[in-house]
Design an enzyme around this catalytic site. Structure first.
Site, mmCIF file in Angstrom:
data_model
loop_
_atom_site.group_PDB
_atom_site.id
_atom_site.type_symbol
_atom_site.label_atom_id
_atom_site.label_comp_id
_atom_site.label_asym_id
_atom_site.label_seq_id
_atom_site.Cartn_x
_atom_site.Cartn_y
_atom_site.Cartn_z
ATOM 1 N N GLU A 130 24.507 -68.568 -22.737
ATOM 2 C CA GLU A 130 23.667 -68.172 -21.614
ATOM 3 C C GLU A 130 23.899 -69.028 -20.369
ATOM 4 O OE1 GLU A 130 19.504 -68.272 -22.332
ATOM 5 O OE2 GLU A 130 19.086 -67.094 -20.529
ATOM 6 N N ASP A 131 23.992 -70.341 -20.567
ATOM 7 C CA ASP A 131 24.034 -71.243 -19.410
ATOM 8 C C ASP A 131 25.441 -71.615 -18.945
ATOM 9 O OD1 ASP A 131 21.349 -71.180 -19.604
ATOM 10 O OD2 ASP A 131 21.099 -73.218 -20.384
#
Ligand code: MN
Length: 729
Positions: A87-88
């Site tokens: 996600e990051d």
């Protein structure tokens, strides 16, 4: 804001420490994969910071730490390290699959999906939130366990985000992650999450509790150490070796208790919990027997979750006893295996190495939910399926607005309406459960959506006491009934007094003008007018008494009055009859302004006629009568106190304990017994034992009529030669 720098060197030490802990239960595990994942994550999160100012890698490292504490398998722990990289950091799942394993990639993808769930606000459907979570965990339960570890670290560092975010995340945690941790039986996570939620949602309460608990900390720790010693010794007397632990209860559970009982911290008695851990089930019950015979158990507090485990597989014996220094303590007794399951819940099923996934075969409910999820269309139907699975201890009920209330198992719509507001409770006429009308005594189930129908003209009735299950509802109904009865007595009293006063050509107004009212009130032991009216209305003060008093003070023309006296007399008799009814043969005391009420003598102070007494409204057991000196009741709680007086018409034979210390001489027991018998007093039991210094101690249970008779007996025994002291025990 605190700005902290975590040095890479420091983190290396942290990784070493995690390896040591991991290997302490999986000695031949290969830790190389962990180091590889750590280096991978550190590189991916390079230059990213947490809100705390720390390097981002601190977060996945802590998540892995929690998973190691839960003794999860290596796949879960590595997924914990990598949980934010997709996600990051834009790392693809394929790369994780390639560098690590398909299983790990699958867990990380699951976590990424959860983080994208837009949880609905509480005003919207909770059911849908749960549905999404269950779908996510049905694929692999480890997804949820890693998610819980992730949430745990976020909650632990929540002080670094904005106030608004703090509230939002804490509320979401309380609504979704706490029930899940509870359902999965991971109590170590559940307990800490709840306390953290309290800290951010109700900071005033949290810090007040923290301060109060810290204040007495050293005393408490000393007391805990001593109690552990005493319990251990008692068990050893019967050659039972046990691990005994003690601690203050979680803040959240103290807070819940305060809320449920409507009391303040000082009044929550059992804040300490002790745990006795033994080898097997037989020893559990043996330990329980020893503890119950060494300390006085509090009635109604014993629970056997070994015979009937909770739905999340929790097993333990629970009891509350009066501890060594007269403080209530909670005791949990369980085997080492049960202890393991209680702390780690579903995580306890994981085995390192091969067949790591066999653990969650045991969780039929997740499998079932998955199947149901494929077959049902609406959220409410799905919730019907989930509902019984989330009821650990209590049930979750939805308001029409989608708000959730937790109620006791077996609760009815009436309990629900009292949980919303006292006035709503009082005015309840009916309820719709899941859109259908149900009777008020209908038993609610978890997941039910309940709508309460009220009417302004509705009032509580006595039989509601048999319908409601929660103590809050019971207390509210009782208080209302008590007030109504006093009110109606007051109305009667006003009417009677007006009639009598008219007879004497006076009135309350005139009496006041003539400054005669206060003498009048004190004659009838009333501190104000209302009290006098209630006394008259309940028949405690008779019409005859009033007339007698007025005739004396007014010197009126008696002839004219006597004509009307007959009428008033019958009124008086009617009221006295009602008063008599109150003092039926079962009731030793008359309860002020209330008829037909269950009364019992408190065991702690065992009042006898002549003792000054006070009534105390208990939850579920009518009124308990204590002496006004009793230390066990809370005199600050005015709402629960009622005036009571001894019923002179009641024929007492009341057992009282007398403790006697004497010189240990032959025949002393006989002489004491004779002395008591000579007064025509019945001895129920007599116990005697020798004390050091050639003294003897006796405990007599005698039946006395009242306080003055008791004093006579004590005096008579005291006058015997050998006696050193006599006290009421
Ligand atoms: Mn995270």
């Amino acid at each position: 804001m605190v700005y902290r720098i975590s040095f890479a060197h420091e983190r290396e030490l942290q990784v070493d420490e995690l390896e040591r802990r991991f290997k302490s239960y999986f000695p031949d595990a290969d830790f190389k994969m962990f180091r590889k994942a750590y280096n991978f994550a550190e590189k991916a999160h390079e230059n990213q910071k947490r809100s705390s100012g720390e390097d981002y890698i601190i977060h996945p490292l802590n998540v892995a730490g929690t998973l190691i504490k839960l003794r999860m398998d290596m796949d879960s722990i590595i997924a914990g390290l990598l949980h934010d990289v997709v996600e990051d950091c834009g790392i693809s799942p394929e790369q994780i699959e390639k560098d690590f394993s398909p299983d790990i990639a699958m867990i990380v993808v699951g976590l990424t999906k959860i983080s994208k769930i837009k949880f609905k606000t509480r005003e919207e459907s909770q059911a849908e939130n749960f549905r999404k979570m269950v779908v996510a965990m049905a694929k692999d339960l480890r997804v949820i366990i890693v998610k819980l570890a992730d949430r745990m670290h976020n909650m632990r560092t929540l002080q670094y985000v904005s106030d608004e975010r703090q509230k939002k995340i804490a509320q979401e945690t309380l609504d979704i992650y706490v029930p899940l941790a509870s359902r999965l039986g991971i109590n170590s996570v559940k307990g800490e999450l709840e306390d953290l939620c309290l800290r951010f949602l109700k900071p005033d309460i949290y810090y007040r509790l923290a301060e109060k608990i810290a204040k007495k900390k050293s005393d408490r720790e000393k007391y805990i150490r001593e109690t552990i010693g005493v319990v251990k010794d008692k068990l050893l007397e019967y050659s039972l070796h046990a691990e005994v632990k003690g601690r203050s209860k979680h803040f959240f559970s103290i807070y819940k208790k305060m809320k449920a009982r409507g009391v303040d911290f000082e009044q929550v008695q059992d804040v300490l919990a002790f745990r006795v851990v033994v080898e097997n089930i037989t020893e559990c019950y043996k330990a329980l027997g020893i503890i119950h015979s060494s300390f006085t158990p509090v009635p109604g507090r014993f629970k056997d979750y070994i015979a009937i485990p909770k739905v999340n597989n929790y097993q333990s014996l629970h009891s509350t006893v009066i501890g060594p220094s007269a403080e209530r303590i909670e005791i949990q007794i369980r085997t080492f295996e049960m202890d393991e399951v209680a702390e780690r819940g579903v995580a306890a099923h994981w085995k390192y190495k091969e067949g790591a996934t066999s653990g969650y075969k045991k969780l039929f409910w997740v499998q079932e939910l998955l199947e149901y999820n494929q077959n049902v269309d609406s959220n409410s139907e799905f919730m019907d399926v989930v509902k019984n699975d989330l009821d650990v201890g209590g049930i979750f009920i939805f308001t029409p607005m989608g708000d959730v209330k937790e109620l006791k198992y077996g609760a009815t719509p009436l309990d629900f309406s009292y949980s919303i507001h006292t006035d709503i409770g009082h005015r309840t006429v009916g309820a719709k459960v899941n859109g259908r009308m149900v009777p008020l005594r209908h038993k609610l189930k978890s997941g039910d959506s309940v709508e309460i129908l009220t009417s302004k003209s509705q009032t509580p009735s006595k039989d509601w006491l048999n319908i409601v299950k929660t103590s809050r509802a019971k207390t509210k109904i009782r208080q209302w009934l008590l007030k109504v009865e006093r009110d109606s007595n007051k109305v009667n009293g006003v009417e009677v007094l007006e009639k009598v006063f008219r007879l004497f050509r006076t009135s309350v107004k005139t009496m006041k003008k003539q400054k005669k009212m206060s003498a009048f009130l004190s004659e009838f032991k009333a501190s104000n007018e209302d009290e006098l009216y209630i006394s008259i209305g309940s028949g405690k003060v008779s019409v005859k008494d009033i007339i007698d008093f007025l005739q004396l003070s007014q010197k009126s023309d008696t002839q004219e009055i006597e004509k009307q006296i007959d009428e008033l007399d019958s009124l008086s008799q009617k009221l006295t009859k009602t008063a008599r009814k109150k003092s039926n043969k079962d009731n030793a005391v008359i309860v002020d302004g209330m008829t037909d009420v269950m009364v019992r003598m408190a065991r702690c102070c065992n009042p006898i006629p002549g003792d000054p007494i006070v009534g105390y409204i208990t939850r579920g057991r009518g009124i308990t009568v204590h002496t006004t000196k009793c230390t066990r009741i809370d005199f600050g709680d005015i709402a629960r106190q009622v005036d009571v007086e001894w019923n002179e018409e009641f024929d007492f034979k009341h057992p009282v304990n007398i403790r006697i210390i004497s010189h240990d001489k032959p025949g002393v027991l006989t002489r004491i017994s004779k002395c008591i018998n000579n007064m025509d007093i019945n001895i129920k039991t007599a116990l005697g034992k020798s004390l050091p210094d050639s003294k003897g101690s006796f405990l007599f249970e005698v039946e006395v009529k009242d306080y003055s008779e008791l004093i006579k007996v004590i005096g008579a025994i005291e006058s015997l030669d050998e006696i050193l002291s006599v006290i009421r025990a």
